[in-house]
Structures are given as structure tokens and as C-alpha cells.
Motif scaffolding. Structure first.
Motif, short mmCIF file in Angstrom:
data_model
loop_
_atom_site.label_atom_id
_atom_site.label_comp_id
_atom_site.label_asym_id
_atom_site.label_seq_id
_atom_site.Cartn_x
_atom_site.Cartn_y
_atom_site.Cartn_z
N GLY A 1 20.62 58.86 16.65
CA GLY A 1 20.43 57.45 16.31
C GLY A 1 21.65 56.61 16.58
O GLY A 1 21.87 55.59 15.93
N LEU A 2 22.50 57.04 17.52
CA LEU A 2 23.74 56.30 17.78
C LEU A 2 23.68 55.50 19.08
O LEU A 2 24.47 54.60 19.30
N LEU A 3 22.75 55.86 19.95
CA LEU A 3 22.59 55.12 21.21
C LEU A 3 21.16 54.62 21.27
O LEU A 3 20.24 55.27 20.76
N LEU B 1 23.59 62.10 21.16
CA LEU B 1 23.80 60.75 20.59
C LEU B 1 22.48 60.02 20.40
O LEU B 1 22.29 59.28 19.43
N SER C 1 26.32 63.65 12.65
CA SER C 1 26.66 63.89 14.06
C SER C 1 28.10 64.34 14.19
O SER C 1 28.99 63.79 13.54
N GLY D 1 28.16 55.93 8.30
CA GLY D 1 27.59 55.03 7.31
C GLY D 1 28.25 53.67 7.23
O GLY D 1 28.04 52.93 6.30
N PRO E 1 15.39 55.87 14.86
CA PRO E 1 16.69 56.11 14.21
C PRO E 1 17.80 55.14 14.61
O PRO E 1 18.63 54.80 13.79
N HIS E 2 17.79 54.67 15.87
CA HIS E 2 18.92 53.81 16.25
C HIS E 2 18.85 52.45 15.58
O HIS E 2 19.79 51.67 15.67
N ARG E 3 17.74 52.16 14.87
CA ARG E 3 17.65 50.88 14.17
C ARG E 3 17.85 51.02 12.67
O ARG E 3 17.84 50.03 11.95
N TRP E 4 18.06 52.25 12.18
CA TRP E 4 18.29 52.42 10.75
C TRP E 4 19.61 51.81 10.33
O TRP E 4 20.57 51.76 11.12
N ARG E 5 19.70 51.42 9.05
CA ARG E 5 20.98 51.03 8.50
C ARG E 5 21.92 52.22 8.52
O ARG E 5 21.50 53.36 8.28
N ALA E 6 23.20 51.95 8.76
CA ALA E 6 24.14 53.06 8.92
C ALA E 6 24.20 54.00 7.71
O ALA E 6 24.21 55.23 7.89
N PRO E 7 24.24 53.49 6.47
CA PRO E 7 24.29 54.44 5.35
C PRO E 7 23.05 55.34 5.29
O PRO E 7 23.18 56.53 4.98
N ARG F 1 29.20 54.06 12.77
CA ARG F 1 27.80 54.08 12.38
C ARG F 1 27.42 55.48 11.87
O ARG F 1 26.74 55.62 10.86
N LEU G 1 21.30 56.28 7.86
CA LEU G 1 21.47 57.23 8.96
C LEU G 1 22.39 58.36 8.55
O LEU G 1 22.08 59.54 8.75
N ALA G 2 23.53 58.01 7.95
CA ALA G 2 24.52 59.03 7.61
C ALA G 2 23.96 60.01 6.58
O ALA G 2 24.35 61.18 6.57
N ASP H 1 28.41 50.01 8.59
CA ASP H 1 27.89 48.94 9.44
C ASP H 1 27.97 47.63 8.69
O ASP H 1 28.38 47.59 7.54
#
Ligand code: ATP
Ligand code: ATP
Ligand code: MG
Ligand code: MG
Lengths: 471, 196, 266
Positions: free
Chosen positions: A302-304, A298, A340, C178, A326-332, C175, A334-335, C180
Motif C-alpha cells: 500500500g505504499l505505491l 511496495l 513493510s 503510520g 491499501p494505497h488509499r488507507w490512512r497511514a496509521p 507512510r 496501514l501501519a 501522514d
């Protein structure tokens, strides 16, 4: 001391058009030890639930009959003990001892007998803690053992076990198998569901293979069944013992660095860890239950938020974002970069159907509808989920759910894929497909990180391994 | 299990009703904090705070609509109150009798339809009645020293409005949304879905 | 982290009492005090509550942590009363437009704040010292509460800390795919609501499976249940309830004798 008799038995879950099991004729004598096999989705878990009297009339449609010592299983619950695929779902009380005592209280066992029987059951499964220990503070393997103790304390005449060692480290799995072996009385009937046949064979004297379309495919002593049907069964997905698996190691040296962990940790779940992750390399993370492998996955994903140290992405993975962790990236973002797959597939589902589940990622990362559809259809086909496209993800069988969770992470075509126990509870066919899939991704220059207890998987795929110790 | 008597609670009824109550007990506990925090914001007209009162009353309506057995509304609201007390709510033990009174209101509405109708009008009536019982409790127990026309009456009326909208209509919408996810498949509330 | 564990030092003389007796004592004590609006009786009651605290094995710091939201409510009561008090007798202290603060208003406010604290504290104390399993056992064995319901509620209660973990898991799952809210507060609210909904769905799903697991172990099979953990209701427990009634009565009586008593109704 219970005999089981099924005649033309079938069950269709409410809301499904297909029968989960059908046309099963089977007689199991008292004291027999049976290994129940079949590819993922063949209806093994459903059949066990039926034997335990746990398919209520209002949750589906039945065909034919099931009898335990001539009784409807719903009336014969007193004789049956069951341990489910998911141990967390079956602990009832807050303290371990109370949980084992729960079944005894329900059966009206005299109070003065309860605690001796609880202690004995805990001893038989090698439970390491005091009765007062909180059930919430147990690792997966310990929960598994406690659940087994809860079933054994009832001294069932028929014991049903559904993949009791999935998710356990090899040592823990061996312990549970030993516990089962030593806990069985001479006249206890055992029905065991377990994909990994080789490990389960010492416990059983008969093998029954379910045919996915309906009926019983093969039945008899293990050697005879595998000698007569070995090739066909292996092709359908049964882990026939003694078959070798072709390895799929990288042919080229690893490529660019994607991510580095530098003293990355989260006390008390994970001690600080150093780790480089490269493109074109399959990295396997090993270690006993509770070592912090899932936590590491995790953190890398970048999830924790890390408790200690840092995870740093390279420009190769993150472009201009490489300077932010990575844990501060915008979710899109990151995906698109890191996919994960969670240890418990159900933890990953966010929508109501298999189709939406697959389409979510591509849509959120800004893919066009046409591209999304193409991706989704391809994955449904490849992982044999097409006929379940409209199903609710939470009603899938254990193996189907695992395949879906892997597919959702693949849907955004991330450069780095992080999978937590991708192969547990998989039949041989899916297993081989997953290995192929990961190997292809790696050969195409993606990074593949897998957390796993599966030695075969490591042998077949991993180019490098890292072993964590308990913190 | 006894299937002939449809009023008897199955294990799943008991556990799911309790789970609804527990989830709301946790929400109450968090909500209590919000309630205290918004007290400043609503200071211009404190009775208006009751507009969000309806959240307290939701488990009663939701429980009744999902479980569809006599006593469900009362049970859910009471257990939710006990849970928030166990978690350490600021009103502690006093929420228990209050929960019982509030649950009774919704229970009456379902009983008035003899536990046969669970459509929107029933939900609205349940919301209104649980609001009324809550308003009566507060009117006598908590608000006795306030001015009648500028505080106690508006407070009581707003409680009922809030409860009708949030607990009544909101509870009905929530039940439908839950049924859509498939988790209510083993309850009458979740039976009407297509096969795949 | 929400804790469902009691915070009392185990073995404290009153914390060990029968849970049903403790709850009954708290209710008796609280509801006697609801009957008055004056500041004297609640002040006495609070003094009593603080005095018996060590007997329950709770440290003052722990109580303060559990009871802090009460103080926030006290502020709210004060503002509300200044604006909406029914009784504005007494000496005028502040007069600014519609705001009229008199000595009578302040006295009422003091009474109300003290009353709220006095009424709430017994519950805080009792529930801080009571284990849910013991409470369910005592309810079944000492009050003849239906066992199926008490045990069902208890099994659900065990899910409380799991719900908190579940919240974290759901947020991570979104998250990873994608989803958030970015910086938009409205999107944040929407995400919060949908996460809460997912939590409720997950909780009900867990409940459904838990019910199956309970049935599998013979729950509700019609066999009369036995109990593994005995809860006894002794003379000591009866005395605790009687003591609570007596002390609350004494606080009220003192207030009556001092002439400060103001009944709730009348
Ligand atoms: N609660 C349910 N509602 C609807 N369909 C279900 C439900 N449980 C299982 N199914 C479906 O029934 C079929 C058989 O599922 P089952 O869990 O019995 O398979 P299994 O043989 O145990 O597979 P696995 O090895 O993957 O665990 C699957 O296609 C599954 O999707
Ligand atoms: N959300 C959490 N909060 C607190 N502690 C946790 C949490 N999740 C895991 N832990 C604890 O942290 C430790 C490491 O957990 P983790 O799940 O990372 O182990 P793991 O190596 O993946 O084990 P397994 O092989 O059983 O999956 C364990 O002792 C676990 O009990
Ligand atoms: Mg299964
Ligand atoms: Mg793990």
C-alpha cells in the motif's frame, strides 16, 4: 604485491563508547587471498576501511598500528582498491566509462592509456553495456560490477571487497565471483568479506575470523579452521560450510485470504501479476535482479499507487476499509495492518536513534506509552540491539541496520508482514533468529511475504513460492 | 590530505558544500515556480514578495556555517545558481553573476570574523550582508524603472529583512538541526554530541 | 521527473561548441542587453535568439516547455509596473483611483518584459544544450578552474535525479510507519517541511560517503591529474563569443539609431 601488517590495531568511531575492532594482530603476505569472517558488528567493514586509509583522524580514535608495505594506509592509497558494501555510494560520474576513468585520471595515468585500460576493466568484469551508459540506469548488480571495474582498472596490489555479492541474484553473484577470480593477477593480495562462506571459498586460501570483543578468533587454511573451531564458530554466527539448517515449514494449512493482487503492475517496473496472500502462510517472491520484486512488495504494502490492476484487501485484514485499496488507507491504519521492510534498510529510517525508530510505529498507531515501551524493549532484546538503543540508525553496521528495519515493521504487530531481502548480509545467528521469528508469526496466523534471493531461506521457511520474470 | 593547514578544503568539504548547493539548486528551481505563482497573490504590494526572498540566500549562510572555510559561502551560493541554471531556471544564466554577488555578501561577514566565529550573531550578519548585496544587485539591474520611494526602497529594505531572518537566523537553526542528526559529525559544526 | 540530460539534438553545429564558450557567449549577450530599458533592442535580440535556435538543435516546442515560467513572470512585471512605475508620462489610458495607466507606463512595461525574455533566453538555450560533465571538463581545461572543485560539484550534480527518487522513498517510509498528514493543510505543510529536511540530511549523508569513495580512488592524493576527455577551445569558439557580442551590439546600435535607446543608468 602488497603485504599487510596490523599490530594491536583498534578503532573506535567518534560518538561510540565501544571499540568497533580492537587488539587485532595480523600479518598478510603479498599475494595471499584472505576471507575475513566474523559475526555482524564484529568490525569487518571498519577494518577494511582502515586498510584502505579511509578512517580519517577526525572520525574516531585509533589504537595500535596498521601498515601496508610498511606505510600508513593513508599514504598507501595508490596500492589499494576497495569495493564497498553499498555500490550506489561509490559511483562518482554520470557515465559508466567516465566513472572507471575517474580513478585513472586521479592517479595521473597518461591520457592515451586511459581508455584502453577502462575497456579492459569493463571487459574483465563482463560489463554488458557501452561506456556511455548512464550510471543511474543500472540495476544493483550492474552497479556492483561497475564498481569492481573501477577498482580493478587501478591495478591495485591489494584488493578489498566488502560483501560484493549481497543483493545480487544467484546468477549475478556467480558472475561477479567469476569476474573477481579472473581479474586477480597472481600477485594481487585479496581480502574478502562475505558471510556466505561456501560460495566464497573457491576464491581464498586463508580464513581469518574476528572476535566481536576484540582480537582474532581463528586464522589459517579454511579446512583447518573449520575442522578445529567449526562448532564454536557456527554458534557465534559464522556460516560454517556443510551445516544443515532445520526447516520451519507450516504445520497447519494456510488460513484466510488477506490480500489479492489482480493484474497488479506498474509499467515499466512490474508486469501485471496475479497473487493471493493468505494468513498462516509464508510466501516467497523470487526472480532475477530487476524483475520488479521490490516494486511488487511496495504495491502490496500500500505504499505505491498501482499502474495497472488492483490490490484488494479482505475484511479479515482491513475490516470496513476492505473496499478501499491499501494505497488509499490512512497511514496509521496501514501501519497496523501491513508492515513493510524495505530492501535498503536505510531507506526506512525516519528518526535519529534506534529507540525512537522502534517507538515511532506504536506511538503513531495509538498505543499507550507503557505498551510502546514493552514492545520496544522486547524487540531490542530479541534482535540484540539493546546496546545500540541510543545510536543513530545510519551508523549501524550492515547487519545491525537490517535487524533494526525488520524490528520497526514488527513493532506495530501487523497482520501481514512484507519483507524485501530480509536476510542479505546476515550472519548465521541472526539468520536463524529471523527464520524463527517469521515462522512464529506465521504459526500465530499472520501472513508473511518475503522477497528474496536467498535459496537457503526459501528452503527453510517458504510454504509457497512465486517467481517473477523480467518485464 | 594536508591536515596542518586548516583553511585547505578537504574532499568532504568540497563534496558536501556542493551537495548543499545542489539541494538548494533544486529548491531554487522549484522556488522559482512558486515565486512566479505567488506574484498574483502579492500583487497588492509586490515588494512584499521579497519577504520570501531569503530562501534564495540560504545556501550562502548555511555553507559558511557548515564548512567553516574561506570561500564556502561564495562557493555554495554560486554553485547553487549554476545548478538552477542547468536545470532550466527561468532566469537562466543571469542568476550566475547574481549568485556570485549574493555569495560575496555572506562571505564578507564570515571574513569579518576571520572565520573563527560561527555563532548566531555571525549568522545574522551574514544574512544581512547577503541580503544587502542582493538588494543592491536588484536595485540597479532589475528594478531601475520602478518608483523609488513606493517600490525600490521598500523592496531593498524588505530583501534585507527577509534575508536576515530567513537566511541568517534560519540558516543558523538549520545548521543546528542538521548537527543534531549526526550528518555533520565530520565537521566542526557537528562535534558536540554524547557517545553511546 | 527532473532531467539532467541536455535536450539538444546531438551534433547541432552550435550545441557542439565548447561549453565554456557557450556560457561566455550567453553571458556577453545577456549583459549587453541589461544596459537598456527600451523595447526595440530586446525585441531584436529575441528575434536573433529565435533565429539561431535551430543551430543549437533545440526545437521550438522544447524551448517553450523550458521557458514557460518566464511568461508567468511577465504577468507579474506588468502588474507591478502599473502600480509602481516611476515614469507616468504620456497619454492617460486608464485612471481609476491610484491606478494610472499611461502610454509611457505601457511602453516601459513592454520594454521590461521583452528585456527579461531577451536576457534569460540565451541562458536557457545554452544550458539546455550543455552536458554537466562537459561543462566541468571545459572549466578545468580551458579556464583553469580548480579541478578539485569542478569535479566535486559535478559529482554532487549527479545526485539531482536521485534526490527526486529519495523524496518518494522518504514519503513511503513515513507512510509505512503510520505518519501522514490526513486532510489538515497545516499538518501537510509540516510534513512537507520535515520531508524536505530529511532530504537535505540524506543528501549530505550521501555526499559524505561520496567523498570517501572519491578519496578511495585517489582523488586529491596530490598526484597531478590527467584528463580522459579533452575539451578544446578553438577559433570557432572564440568566434561564437565575438559573434554574440557583435549581435548584441548591433541590437543596441539599431536602438540608438532609431532614437529609442534608454540607458539603464542615467
Ligand atoms: N560510522 C560509524 N559511526 C559509529 N559507529 C559505527 C560506524 N560504523 C560502524 N559503527 C559501529 O561499529 C561496529 C562495527 O561495525 P562494522 O560495520 O565494521 O561491522 P561489520 O563486521 O562489517 O558488520 P556487518 O557484518 O553487519 O556488516 C558496529 O557496532 C557499528 O554499529
Ligand atoms: N523509482 C524507480 N523509478 C524508475 N524505475 C525504477 C524505480 N525503481 C526501480 N526501477 C526499475 O524497475 C525495475 C524493477 O525494479 P525493482 O527494484 O522492483 O526490481 P527487483 O526485482 O526488486 O530487483 P533486485 O533483485 O535488484 O532488487 C528495474 O529495471 C529498475 O531499474
Ligand atoms: Mg559490514
Ligand atoms: Mg529489489
Amino acid at each position: 604485491m602488497s603485504a599487510v601488517e596490523l599490530r594491536g590495531f583498534g578503532w573506535r568511531h567518534a560518538g561510540r563508547k565501544r571499540w568497533a575492532v580492537r587488539g587485532v594482530d595480523l600479518r598478510i603476505e603479498a599475494g595471499e587471498r584472505v576471507l575475513l569472517l566474523g559475526p555482524s558488528g564484529a568490525g569487518k567493514s571498519t577494518l577494511l576501511a582502515a586498510l584502505a586509509g579511509l578512517l580519517p583522524e577526525d572520525s574516531g580514535e585509533q589504537e595500535g598500528t596498521v601498515e601496508i608495505d610498511g606505510l600508513d594506509p593513508r599514504k598507501a592509497r595508490e596500492r589499494v582498491g576497495i569495493v564497498f558494501q553499498d555500490p550506489e555510494a561509490q559511483l562518482v560520474m554520470a557515465r559508466c566509462g567516465d566513472d572507471v576513468a575517474f580513478g585513472l585520471e586521479n592517479r595521473g595515468v597518461p591520457p592515451e592509456e586511459i581508455w584502453p585500460r577502462v575497456d579492459e576493466a569493463l571487459r574483465r568484469v563482463g560489463f554488458p553495456y557501452h561506456r556511455g551508459r548512464l550510471t543511474a540506469a543500472l540495476s544493483g548488480g550492474e552497479q556492483q560490477r561497475l564498481a569492481l571495474a573501477g577498482a580493478l582498472a587501478l591495478r591495485p596490489a591489494l584488493l578489498l571487497l566488502d560483501e560484493p555479492t549481497a543483493n545480487l541474484d544467484p546468477a549475478g553473484a556467480a558472475l561477479v565471483r567469476e569476474a573477481v577470480a579472473s581479474a586477480l593477477d597472481a600477485d594481487t593480495t585479496l581480502i574478502l568479506v562475505e558471510h556466505r562462506v561456501a560460495e566464497a571459498l573457491p576464491l581464498v586460501d586463508r580464513v581469518v575470523v574476528l572476535e566481536p570483543g576484540g582480537g582474532v578468533r581463528a586464522d589459517g587454511p579454511p579446512e583447518a579452521v573449520f575442522a578445529a573451531h567449526g562448532d564454536a564458530l557456527a554458534a557465534e554466527g559464522v556460516w560454517v560450510p556443510g551445516r544443515t539448517i532445520p526447516p520451519r515449514h507450516a504445520t497447519a494449512p494456510p488460513g484466510d485470504l488477506l490480500l489479492t493482487a489482480d493484474r497488479l503492475g506498474l509499467p515499466p517496473r512490474l508486469a501485471p501479476t496475479d497473487l493471493p496472500v493468505r494468513a498462516g502462510e509464508a510466501l516467497a517472491i523470487l526472480g532475477p535482479n530487476g524483475a520488479g520484486k521490490s516494486t511488487l512488495a511496495l504495491l502490496l504494502g500500500g505504499l505505491l499507487r498501482p499502474g495497472t490492476g488492483t490490490a484488494t484487501a479482505t475484511a479479515e485484514l482491513a475490516g470496513r476499509d476492505a473496499r478501499t485499496p491499501p494505497h488509499r488507507w490512512r497511514a496509521p491504519d496501514l501501519a497496523r495492518r501491513i508492515g513493510s521492510v524495505f530492501q535498503d534498510p536505510e531507506h526506512q529510517f525516519v528518526t535519529g536513534t534506534v529507540l525512537d525508530e522502534l517507538a515511532l510505529g506504536p506511538r503513531r498507531t495509538g498505543r499507550s506509552e507503557a505498551a510502546t515501551k514493552a514492545t520496544v524493549d522486547g524487540l531490542l532484546e530479541r534482535l540484540r540491539l539493546a546496546r545500540l538503543a541510543g545510536a543513530n540508525p545510519y551508523t549501524l553496521s550492515g547487519g545491525e541496520a537490517r535487524r533494526l528495519s525488520v524490528a520497526t515493521a514488527l513493532a506495530t504487530a501487523p497482520r501481514l508482514l512484507i519483507c524485501d531481502e530480509p536476510t542479505f548480509g546476515q550472519d548465521r545467528r541472526t539468520w536463524l533468529e529471523l527464520v524463527d521469528l517469521f515462522a512464529e508469526l506465521r504459526d500465530a496466523g499472520h501472513g508473511v511475504v518475503t522477497v528474496t534471493h536467498d535459496a537457503d531461506f526459501v528452503a527453510a521457511l517458504a510454504d509457497r513460492t512465486v517467481t517473477l520474470e523480467r518485464p | 590530505m594536508n591536515h596542518t593547514d586548516s583553511n585547505r578544503w578537504r574532499t568532504i568539504d568540497i563534496v558536501v558544500a556542493s551537495v548543499i548547493a545542489v539541494a538548494f539548486g533544486v529548491i531554487f528551481w522549484a522556488w522559482g515556480l512558486v515565486w512566479s505563482a505567488t506574484e498574483g497573490a502579492f500583487a497588492f504590494f509586490p515588494p512584499a514578495q521579497t519577504l520570501i526572498y531569503g530562501v534564495w540566500l540560504m545556501p550562502a549562510v548555511l555553507g559558511g556555517l557548515v564548512i567553516r572555510k574561506p570561500g564556502a559561502a561564495l562557493y555554495c551560493e554560486t554553485v547553487a545558481a549554476i545548478i538552477s541554471a542547468l536545470l532550466g531556471s527561468q532566469w537562466a544564466g543571469t542568476v550566475i553573476p547574481q549568485g556570485i554577488v549574493q555569495g560575496l555578501g555572506a562571505e564578507l561577514a564570515f571574513a569579518a570574523f576571520r572565520y573563527r566565529s560561527f555563532k548566531l550573531p555571525t549568522a545574522v550578519l551574514a544574512g544581512a550582508l547577503t541580503g544587502l548585496s542582493a538588494a543592491l544587485f536588484d536595485f540597479f539591474v532589475w528594478n531601475a524603472t520602478y518608483d523609488l520611494t513606493s517600490y525600490r526602497l521598500p523592496y531593498a529594505l524588505l530583501t534585507i529583512v527577509s534575508s536576515t531572518v530567513i537566511a541568517g537566523v534560519g540558516g543558523w537553526l538549520l545548521t543546528r538541526a542538521l548537527a543534531g542528526t549526526g550528518v555533520l559529525d565530520r565537521f566542526p559544526a557537528g562535534r558536540e554530541r554524547a557517545a553511546v | 521527473m527532473i532531467s539532467i540530460e541536455p535536450v539538444a539534438a546531438p551534433g547541432a553545429p552550435l550545441a557542439r561548441r565548447n561549453p565554456v564558450a557557450k556560457v561566455a557567449a550567453a553571458l556577453v549577450f545577456s549583459f549587453t542587453l541589461v544596459a537598456t530599458l527600451d523595447p526595440v533592442a530586446p525585441a531584436l535580440a529575441i528575434a536573433i535568439e529565435l533565429a539561431v535556435l535551430p543551430l543549437f538543435g533545440i526545437r521550438y516546442r522544447v524551448l517553450a516547455r523550458r521557458a514557460w515560467p518566464l511568461l508567468a513572470s511577465a504577468g507579474g512585471i506588468l502588474v507591478t509596473l502599473v502600480l509602481f512605475a516611476a515614469d507616468r508620462s504620456g497619454r492617460v489610458l486608464v485612471e481609476a483611483g491610484p491606478v494610472l495607466v499611461t502610454s509611457g507606463v505601457l511602453l516601459t512595461a513592454l520594454g521590461l518584459v521583452l528585456r527579461m525574455l531577451a536576457v534569460a533566453l540565451p541562458g536557457v538555450i545554452v544550458f539546455a544544450t550543455t552536458d554537466a560533465t562537459d561543462l566541468a571538463d571545459a572549466l578545468i581545461q580551458n579556464t583553469r578552474a580548480p579541478a578539485r572543485f569542478a569535479i566535486g560539484a559535478l559529482a554532487a550534480f549527479r545526485l539531482v535525479p536521485l534526490l527526486e527518487q529519495e523524496w518518494e522513498t522518504i514519503s513511503m517510509a513515513r507512510r509505512a510507519r503510520g505518519v501522514d498528514a490526513g486532510r489538515n493543510p497545516l499538518a501537510k505543510l509540516r510534513l512537507f517541511v520535515s520531508t524536505a529536511f530529511a532530504l537535505l540530511v540524506g543528501a549530505i549523508r550521501r555526499g559524505t560517503r561520496l567523498a570517501v569513495a572519491m578519496d578511495a580512488r585517489g582523488f586529491d592524493a596530490g598526484t597531478p591529474r590527467t584528463v580522459a576527455r579533452r575539451q578544446r577551445f578553438t577559433t570557432g569558439d572564440a568566434l561564437l563569443i565575438a559573434g554574440a557580442a557583435a549581435l548584441a551590439g548591433a541590437a543596441l546600435t539599431t536602438s540608438v539609431l532609431l532614437g529609442t535607446f534608454r540607458p539603464l543608468i542615467g
